[in-house]
Scaffold this motif. Structure first.
Motif, PDB file in Angstrom:
ATOM      1  N   VAL A  49       0.851  -1.184  -0.020  1.00  0.00           N
ATOM      2  CA  VAL A  49      -0.072  -0.228  -0.110  1.00  0.00           C
ATOM      3  C   VAL A  49       0.764   1.374  -0.053  1.00  0.00           C
ATOM      4  O   VAL A  49       1.789   1.134   0.849  1.00  0.00           O
ATOM      5  CB  VAL A  49      -0.855  -0.034   1.099  1.00  0.00           C
ATOM      6  CG1 VAL A  49      -1.916   1.133   1.315  1.00  0.00           C
ATOM      7  CG2 VAL A  49      -1.675  -1.276   1.282  1.00  0.00           C
ATOM      8  N   ALA A  50       0.659   2.259  -0.851  1.00  0.00           N
ATOM      9  CA  ALA A  50       1.249   3.506  -0.965  1.00  0.00           C
ATOM     10  C   ALA A  50       0.405   4.670  -0.626  1.00  0.00           C
ATOM     11  O   ALA A  50      -0.724   4.674  -1.060  1.00  0.00           O
ATOM     12  CB  ALA A  50       1.913   3.758  -2.279  1.00  0.00           C
ATOM     13  N   LEU A  91       9.001   2.851  -5.641  1.00  0.00           N
ATOM     14  CA  LEU A  91       7.530   2.297  -5.491  1.00  0.00           C
ATOM     15  C   LEU A  91       7.673   0.956  -6.292  1.00  0.00           C
ATOM     16  O   LEU A  91       7.154  -0.120  -5.836  1.00  0.00           O
ATOM     17  CB  LEU A  91       6.384   2.967  -5.993  1.00  0.00           C
ATOM     18  CG  LEU A  91       6.021   4.179  -4.856  1.00  0.00           C
ATOM     19  CD1 LEU A  91       4.827   4.882  -5.341  1.00  0.00           C
ATOM     20  CD2 LEU A  91       5.635   3.801  -3.378  1.00  0.00           C
ATOM     21  N   ARG A  92       8.188   0.856  -7.291  1.00  0.00           N
ATOM     22  CA  ARG A  92       8.268  -0.153  -8.262  1.00  0.00           C
ATOM     23  C   ARG A  92       9.089  -1.262  -7.547  1.00  0.00           C
ATOM     24  O   ARG A  92       8.646  -2.426  -7.561  1.00  0.00           O
ATOM     25  CB  ARG A  92       8.739   0.005  -9.516  1.00  0.00           C
ATOM     26  CG  ARG A  92       7.776   0.357 -10.774  1.00  0.00           C
ATOM     27  CD  ARG A  92       8.322   0.310 -12.051  1.00  0.00           C
ATOM     28  NE  ARG A  92       9.561   1.243 -12.285  1.00  0.00           N
ATOM     29  CZ  ARG A  92       9.559   2.519 -12.533  1.00  0.00           C
ATOM     30  NH1 ARG A  92       8.362   3.168 -12.598  1.00  0.00           N
ATOM     31  NH2 ARG A  92      10.649   3.347 -12.372  1.00  0.00           N
ATOM     32  N   ASP A  93      10.255  -0.768  -7.262  1.00  0.00           N
ATOM     33  CA  ASP A  93      11.247  -1.667  -6.453  1.00  0.00           C
ATOM     34  C   ASP A  93      10.652  -2.312  -5.407  1.00  0.00           C
ATOM     35  O   ASP A  93      11.094  -3.435  -5.091  1.00  0.00           O
ATOM     36  CB  ASP A  93      12.419  -0.633  -6.143  1.00  0.00           C
ATOM     37  CG  ASP A  93      13.420  -0.474  -7.201  1.00  0.00           C
ATOM     38  OD1 ASP A  93      13.115  -0.895  -8.365  1.00  0.00           O
ATOM     39  OD2 ASP A  93      14.593   0.076  -6.978  1.00  0.00           O
ATOM     40  N   ARG A  94       9.874  -1.908  -4.563  1.00  0.00           N
ATOM     41  CA  ARG A  94       9.231  -2.304  -3.123  1.00  0.00           C
ATOM     42  C   ARG A  94       8.031  -2.920  -3.567  1.00  0.00           C
ATOM     43  O   ARG A  94       7.488  -3.377  -2.501  1.00  0.00           O
ATOM     44  CB  ARG A  94       9.334  -1.087  -2.229  1.00  0.00           C
ATOM     45  CG  ARG A  94      10.682  -0.575  -1.942  1.00  0.00           C
ATOM     46  CD  ARG A  94      10.384   0.355  -0.783  1.00  0.00           C
ATOM     47  NE  ARG A  94      11.548   1.261  -0.808  1.00  0.00           N
ATOM     48  CZ  ARG A  94      11.884   2.203   0.267  1.00  0.00           C
ATOM     49  NH1 ARG A  94      11.093   2.089   1.461  1.00  0.00           N
ATOM     50  NH2 ARG A  94      12.614   3.253   0.132  1.00  0.00           N
ATOM     51  N   SER A  95       7.766  -3.481  -4.674  1.00  0.00           N
ATOM     52  CA  SER A  95       6.453  -3.944  -4.931  1.00  0.00           C
ATOM     53  C   SER A  95       6.609  -5.177  -5.737  1.00  0.00           C
ATOM     54  O   SER A  95       5.774  -5.485  -6.727  1.00  0.00           O
ATOM     55  CB  SER A  95       5.449  -3.050  -5.195  1.00  0.00           C
ATOM     56  OG  SER A  95       5.612  -2.288  -6.414  1.00  0.00           O
ATOM     57  N   GLY A  96       7.755  -5.611  -5.933  1.00  0.00           N
ATOM     58  CA  GLY A  96       8.192  -6.702  -7.121  1.00  0.00           C
ATOM     59  C   GLY A  96       7.960  -6.478  -8.449  1.00  0.00           C
ATOM     60  O   GLY A  96       7.781  -6.973  -9.459  1.00  0.00           O
ATOM     61  N   PRO A 146       2.449  -0.509  -6.379  1.00  0.00           N
ATOM     62  CA  PRO A 146       1.514  -0.913  -5.168  1.00  0.00           C
ATOM     63  C   PRO A 146       0.183  -1.490  -5.707  1.00  0.00           C
ATOM     64  O   PRO A 146      -0.300  -1.060  -6.460  1.00  0.00           O
ATOM     65  CB  PRO A 146       1.495   0.346  -4.541  1.00  0.00           C
ATOM     66  CG  PRO A 146       2.578   1.332  -4.937  1.00  0.00           C
ATOM     67  CD  PRO A 146       2.790   0.975  -6.396  1.00  0.00           C
ATOM     68  N   ASP A 147      -0.340  -2.477  -4.900  1.00  0.00           N
ATOM     69  CA  ASP A 147      -1.717  -2.788  -5.003  1.00  0.00           C
ATOM     70  C   ASP A 147      -2.677  -1.732  -4.719  1.00  0.00           C
ATOM     71  O   ASP A 147      -3.769  -1.775  -5.411  1.00  0.00           O
ATOM     72  CB  ASP A 147      -1.919  -4.041  -4.098  1.00  0.00           C
ATOM     73  CG  ASP A 147      -1.178  -5.115  -4.162  1.00  0.00           C
ATOM     74  OD1 ASP A 147      -1.073  -5.775  -5.111  1.00  0.00           O
ATOM     75  OD2 ASP A 147       0.019  -5.243  -3.262  1.00  0.00           O
TER      76      ASP A 147
END
Ligand SMILES: [Zn+2]
Length: 377
Positions: free
Chosen positions: A189-190, A246-251, A255-256
């Motif tokens: 979640v962002a 955000l991309r790096d930390r969400s695979g 974010p979903d």
């Protein structure tokens, strides 16, 4: 009694105004013990709402003690310590029966002036101009609370005033954002904005089982708070490539769920150029395919150059909320009593009501690390 009144654009003053009286059988009168500033007040302060009148009493988030009870009130007695939801809702209309109190058909005493373009009215709200019902707010010694059985909630003994105060608006709004995003276990979640609502959205996401919660802001103190109190990962947009992080930390997907909790954009608030990229646009671009973008209130303007193509091509769901409903307040008070939800740190500045104009100046300018100023009559 004394109350914080709007006087003119940018000008507030504490004035003597008449004490409120019971006007309907479902009203109670509350003696205020605490009230807090709210981001939604800022456009009003800037004088952007033509329907504000000199002498209108501000304050949407407050807590106090019941001192007078209308004859049809069932759930409250003299002396009850209550927190009062910001939305004024009847409890009986079609919307209220669905739990959508912020959309109540009967909460506003002046529905026709709310949204002349679409002829919809939302619920009334404390401390707002005529277009939102014209109900006097909680920055005062006493407040009249209509439909008290629907909107006032007894505070459990285990929850002190400083914590319970934010069950009026900031905590239910944060919970609603997480619910609209259908945040569940494992989600990334962002959240844009680390003010009170952003921080409480982050906490709600953690409580609902999110795997990672990222908060984007440009104020160091707020980011540290979101990290310490909500368990969020801070992203300072002044130093970070937010989209890449955000991309790096969400695979690599994004974010979903992306929540925009920045209130009115600075450009709109102060009439100057925006000092950062538009958060809603950034959220739409960042969200993963098929994800949900939740836009919280604060902006009443029109926004062009909105990336609509990204919404359709990437199957995004857009959801919006201007204000919270009332249905989650008891659950949030229970979580507060159990220590799962702590909010007292958001009251960075505590002042007597007589100093409320100074409190608002700190809050508006985010000076001295101000997240919320809290006033005591
Ligand atoms: Zn209703």
């Amino acid at each position: 009694m004394r109350a914080l009144c709007w006087v003119a654009a940018g000008e507030l003053a504490v004035r003597e105004v008449p004490d409120p009286e019971l006007r309907n059988e479902r009203d109670v009168i509350v003696r205020v013990r605490r009230s807090a500033t709210s981001g939604a007040d800022l456009p009003l302060l800037a004088g952007r709402n033509p329907l504000l009148r000199a002498g209108d009493v501000l304050g949407a988030e407050f807590l106090g003690e019941v001192v007078e009870v209308g004859p049809a009130v069932r759930r409250h007695r003299d002396g009850d310590r209550v927190v009062v939801g910001a939305s004024i809702a009847c409890g009986g209309c079609w919307y209220c029966r669905q739990g959508l109190h912020s959309c109540c058909d009967n909460g506003s005493a002046d529905p026709a002036s709310v949204d002349p373009g679409w002829e919809h009215s939302d619920a009334g709200c404390f401390g707002r101009p005529r277009a939102a019902g014209g109900f006097a707010g909680g920055h005062a010694e006493y407040v009249r609370v209509p439909y008290a059985d629907v909107g006032a909630f007894r505070v459990p003994d285990a929850v002190d005033d400083d914590r319970a105060l934010f069950a009026a608006d900031a905590a239910p709004t944060g919970w609603l954002a997480a619910e609209l995003g259908a945040v569940g276990p494992g989600d990334v979640v962002a959240i844009w904005g680390a003010g009170a609502v952003g921080q409480l959205t982050a906490r709600a996401a953690v409580l609902r089982g999110a795997a990672r919660v990222l908060v984007v802001d440009g104020y160091e103190e707020r980011l540290r708070m979101a990290e310490r109190h909500a368990g969020a990962e801070p992203l300072d947009y002044r130093r970070t490539d937010v989209a890449a992080e955000l991309r790096d930390r969400s695979g690599g997907r994004g974010p979903d769920v992306c929540v925009v909790a920045v209130g009115a954009p600075p450009s709109e608030r102060f009439g100057g150029p925006a000092d950062r990229p538009d958060a809603s646009r950034e959220a739409v671009h960042a969200c993963r395919k098929g994800g949900v973008v939740v836009l919280l209130g604060g902006s009443d303007g029109f926004v062009d150059a909105f990336p609509l193509g990204a919404v359709t091509d990437r199957r995004l769901t857009l959801r919006g909320a201007g204000r919270a409903d009332l249905r989650d307040v008891p659950m949030l008070l229970d979580r507060m009593a159990r220590g799962e939800l702590r909010t007292e740190h958001l009251a960075t500045h505590r002042l007597p009501l007589t100093h409320a104009p100074q409190g608002y100046a700190l809050f508006r300018d985010r000076a001295d690390g101000c997240v919320r100023a809290v006033f005591t009559p």
